[in-house]
Design a protein around this motif. Sequence first.
Motif, PDB file in Angstrom:
ATOM      1  N   VAL A 402     -12.028 -56.296  31.467  1.00 39.35           N
ATOM      2  CA  VAL A 402     -12.209 -54.841  31.919  1.00 39.35           C
ATOM      3  C   VAL A 402     -11.580 -53.949  31.034  1.00 39.35           C
ATOM      4  CG1 VAL A 402     -11.351 -53.510  33.977  1.00 39.35           C
ATOM      5  CG2 VAL A 402     -12.613 -55.540  34.498  1.00 39.35           C
ATOM      6  N   SER A 403     -10.393 -54.100  30.379  1.00 40.06           N
ATOM      7  CA  SER A 403      -9.915 -53.270  29.416  1.00 40.06           C
ATOM      8  C   SER A 403     -10.660 -53.056  28.121  1.00 40.06           C
ATOM      9  CB  SER A 403      -8.429 -53.695  29.076  1.00 40.06           C
ATOM     10  OG  SER A 403      -7.618 -53.851  30.253  1.00 40.06           O
ATOM     11  N   ARG A 404     -11.355 -54.003  27.767  1.00 43.12           N
ATOM     12  CA  ARG A 404     -12.484 -53.921  26.430  1.00 43.12           C
ATOM     13  C   ARG A 404     -13.444 -52.873  27.138  1.00 43.12           C
ATOM     14  NH1 ARG A 404     -14.138 -59.222  23.746  1.00 43.12           N
ATOM     15  NH2 ARG A 404     -15.212 -57.553  22.464  1.00 43.12           N
ATOM     16  N   LEU A 405     -13.939 -53.145  28.174  1.00 43.50           N
ATOM     17  CA  LEU A 405     -15.075 -52.317  28.595  1.00 43.50           C
ATOM     18  C   LEU A 405     -14.730 -50.641  28.781  1.00 43.50           C
ATOM     19  CD1 LEU A 405     -16.738 -54.535  31.138  1.00 43.50           C
ATOM     20  CD2 LEU A 405     -17.803 -53.637  29.143  1.00 43.50           C
ATOM     21  N   GLN A 406     -13.487 -50.679  29.321  1.00 41.60           N
ATOM     22  CA  GLN A 406     -12.999 -49.175  29.365  1.00 41.60           C
ATOM     23  C   GLN A 406     -12.824 -48.509  28.183  1.00 41.60           C
ATOM     24  OE1 GLN A 406      -9.544 -49.999  31.908  1.00 41.60           O
ATOM     25  NE2 GLN A 406     -10.073 -48.743  33.520  1.00 41.60           N
ATOM     26  N   ARG A 407     -12.409 -49.310  27.178  1.00 42.48           N
ATOM     27  CA  ARG A 407     -12.149 -48.837  25.805  1.00 42.48           C
ATOM     28  C   ARG A 407     -13.504 -48.339  24.893  1.00 42.48           C
ATOM     29  NH1 ARG A 407      -8.123 -52.783  25.163  1.00 42.48           N
ATOM     30  NH2 ARG A 407      -9.683 -54.135  24.034  1.00 42.48           N
ATOM     31  N   LEU A 408     -14.519 -49.042  25.312  1.00 41.33           N
ATOM     32  CA  LEU A 408     -15.921 -48.811  25.033  1.00 41.33           C
ATOM     33  C   LEU A 408     -16.451 -47.487  25.386  1.00 41.33           C
ATOM     34  CD1 LEU A 408     -17.454 -52.276  24.873  1.00 41.33           C
ATOM     35  CD2 LEU A 408     -16.854 -51.017  22.796  1.00 41.33           C
ATOM     36  N   GLY A 409     -15.907 -47.123  26.741  1.00 42.49           N
ATOM     37  CA  GLY A 409     -16.205 -45.931  27.144  1.00 42.49           C
ATOM     38  C   GLY A 409     -17.059 -45.970  28.834  1.00 42.49           C
ATOM     39  N   ALA A 410     -16.853 -47.339  28.987  1.00 44.21           N
ATOM     40  CA  ALA A 410     -17.791 -47.511  30.538  1.00 44.21           C
ATOM     41  C   ALA A 410     -16.676 -47.324  31.691  1.00 44.21           C
ATOM     42  CB  ALA A 410     -18.168 -49.054  30.453  1.00 44.21           C
ATOM     43  N   TRP A 411     -17.246 -46.616  32.471  1.00 44.38           N
ATOM     44  CA  TRP A 411     -16.699 -46.458  33.914  1.00 44.38           C
ATOM     45  C   TRP A 411     -16.409 -47.648  34.644  1.00 44.38           C
ATOM     46  CZ3 TRP A 411     -16.497 -41.460  36.962  1.00 44.38           C
ATOM     47  CH2 TRP A 411     -16.291 -40.245  36.050  1.00 44.38           C
ATOM     48  N   ILE A 412     -15.320 -48.119  35.069  1.00 42.48           N
ATOM     49  CA  ILE A 412     -15.203 -49.197  35.982  1.00 42.48           C
ATOM     50  C   ILE A 412     -14.917 -48.963  37.250  1.00 42.48           C
ATOM     51  CG2 ILE A 412     -13.350 -51.181  36.064  1.00 42.48           C
ATOM     52  CD1 ILE A 412     -15.083 -50.976  33.290  1.00 42.48           C
ATOM     53  N   VAL A 413     -15.723 -49.555  38.259  1.00 44.76           N
ATOM     54  CA  VAL A 413     -15.350 -49.373  39.537  1.00 44.76           C
ATOM     55  C   VAL A 413     -15.081 -50.693  40.005  1.00 44.76           C
ATOM     56  CG1 VAL A 413     -16.750 -49.074  41.796  1.00 44.76           C
ATOM     57  CG2 VAL A 413     -17.387 -47.612  39.832  1.00 44.76           C
ATOM     58  N   GLU A 414     -13.888 -50.877  40.288  1.00 47.51           N
ATOM     59  CA  GLU A 414     -13.276 -52.305  40.745  1.00 47.51           C
ATOM     60  C   GLU A 414     -12.626 -52.041  42.334  1.00 47.51           C
ATOM     61  OE1 GLU A 414     -10.556 -55.878  38.986  1.00 47.51           O
ATOM     62  OE2 GLU A 414     -10.435 -53.943  38.279  1.00 47.51           O
ATOM     63  N   ALA A 415     -12.984 -52.706  43.254  1.00 45.78           N
ATOM     64  CA  ALA A 415     -12.343 -52.361  44.598  1.00 45.78           C
ATOM     65  C   ALA A 415     -12.928 -53.839  45.399  1.00 45.78           C
ATOM     66  CB  ALA A 415     -13.218 -51.425  45.259  1.00 45.78           C
ATOM     67  N   PRO A 416     -12.099 -54.072  46.476  1.00 43.19           N
ATOM     68  CA  PRO A 416     -12.352 -55.379  47.436  1.00 43.19           C
ATOM     69  C   PRO A 416     -13.707 -55.161  47.715  1.00 43.19           C
ATOM     70  CG  PRO A 416     -10.220 -54.178  47.934  1.00 43.19           C
ATOM     71  CD  PRO A 416     -10.911 -53.302  46.868  1.00 43.19           C
ATOM     72  N   ALA A 417     -14.297 -56.144  48.356  1.00 38.66           N
ATOM     73  CA  ALA A 417     -15.744 -56.234  48.798  1.00 38.66           C
ATOM     74  C   ALA A 417     -16.137 -55.358  49.935  1.00 38.66           C
ATOM     75  CB  ALA A 417     -16.282 -57.675  49.072  1.00 38.66           C
ATOM     76  N   GLY A 418     -15.149 -54.818  50.571  1.00 35.80           N
ATOM     77  CA  GLY A 418     -15.487 -54.022  51.848  1.00 35.80           C
ATOM     78  C   GLY A 418     -15.526 -52.831  51.384  1.00 35.80           C
TER      79      GLY A 418
END
Length: 437
Positions: A402-418
């Motif tokens: 996830v950190s690598r993706l953030q450094r590349l410029g991607a927006w990370i949406v991480e949350a519990p399934a609900g």
Amino acid sequence: MIYPTRRAVAVMAAGAPVALVAALAAPHLWVIGAAWVLATAGLVLADVWLAPSPRGLRLSLTAPGALGMGAPGEAVVEAAFRGPRSPKLQVALGADARLGVEPARQTLRLGAEGDGRARMRLIPRRRGQAVFERLWARWRGPLGLAWVQRTDTLDQRTAITPDVQGVKDEALRMFTRDAPFGMKAQIDTGEGSDFNALKEFQTGMDLRSIDWKQSARHAKLIGREYRTERNHHVVLAIDSGRLMCSPLGGAPRVDRAINAALLLAFVSLKLGDRVRLFAFDAKPRISSGAAAGAQAFPLLQRLAASIDYTAEETNFTLGLNTLSGQLDRRALVVVFTDFADPTSAELMIENVARLLRTHLVMFVAFRDEELERIVDAAPETPEDVSRAVIAASLLKQRELVVSRLQRLGAWIVEAPAGRLGVELVNSYLAAKRRDLL
């Protein structure tokens, strides 16, 4: 198909004791048994002859085009005789494993015109395209000794979708001014970058919206009002490979991804953006055009329902490169996927980086609450310690990806399934406010 009823079997069986007694009393009377069997068979054939012909029966099935998981529906079977008719008949409907039908068999009484209808409850069991395979109808002759059965082969389909009603309810809650998460999900004016109008400055407006030249001209504070930009392209790229079909919180990850994708699609269409659905595993499976307007949501719903479960490994290179070749303008690409370790995620990261050169990419990651509970639980046995160490290692590897993706410029949406759908919509709205689309 023709076969005897229970009454015919009972009549034939009733002759056995008579024939046995007669044969014991006088051996030459054994022919009584054979005559009884022949007589019963003759009556069965006569009953078939007198029964209404299968060719005179018209059967039809009316079923909903789509059903949501957890939302039973209803199918209607209509029957009508032309010419001689039976006062009642039994009907049964056969479907594949995705759909349950209750009751299994239903008796239908025909009216004076020789027609009638039976209602059957449809219970969705698994998402996908459910197929109605056969429709059976049978009726007895006037003597009640023979069943006449007709079987129609069907190829009628019903899309079993995720809980679409729940998606709409969630979206409507977010569209209200008192949204429970503290964010207005639809604000046509005041939240975008397109100039809309000038209006007198009011308390609560952004100070940066004050137009000082117009304020000097009118001798009072005048503010600029903006409107939300429309007609952006939103691409929902859903990985349906092996890892996404594994369960998370009692439901497959791909089902939870589809729920969140449909919620975002509903909101995006309401806000005037165009939505495209793309699904892939070992190869691209679904690729829709860019749909616009709220009336396009049922189409996206049916396409999402056709995303099947698979045990194949995901080919990120083929899938994401195919998607990139289909996009002729900048878009918001929302990638729903999962990974097991940094090694398996390497190709995914490489292809997401290629997309980021032109598009805004949101990477949707599921928080694995089961692993977090294992890490946080107090160990009681040596096995608990081992499980906690392995779970912590998996979570650490996930954070690295996830950190690598953030450094590349991607927006990370991480949350519990609900809460995944809600967090995804909030991220989408934030990107629109910042004019990143």
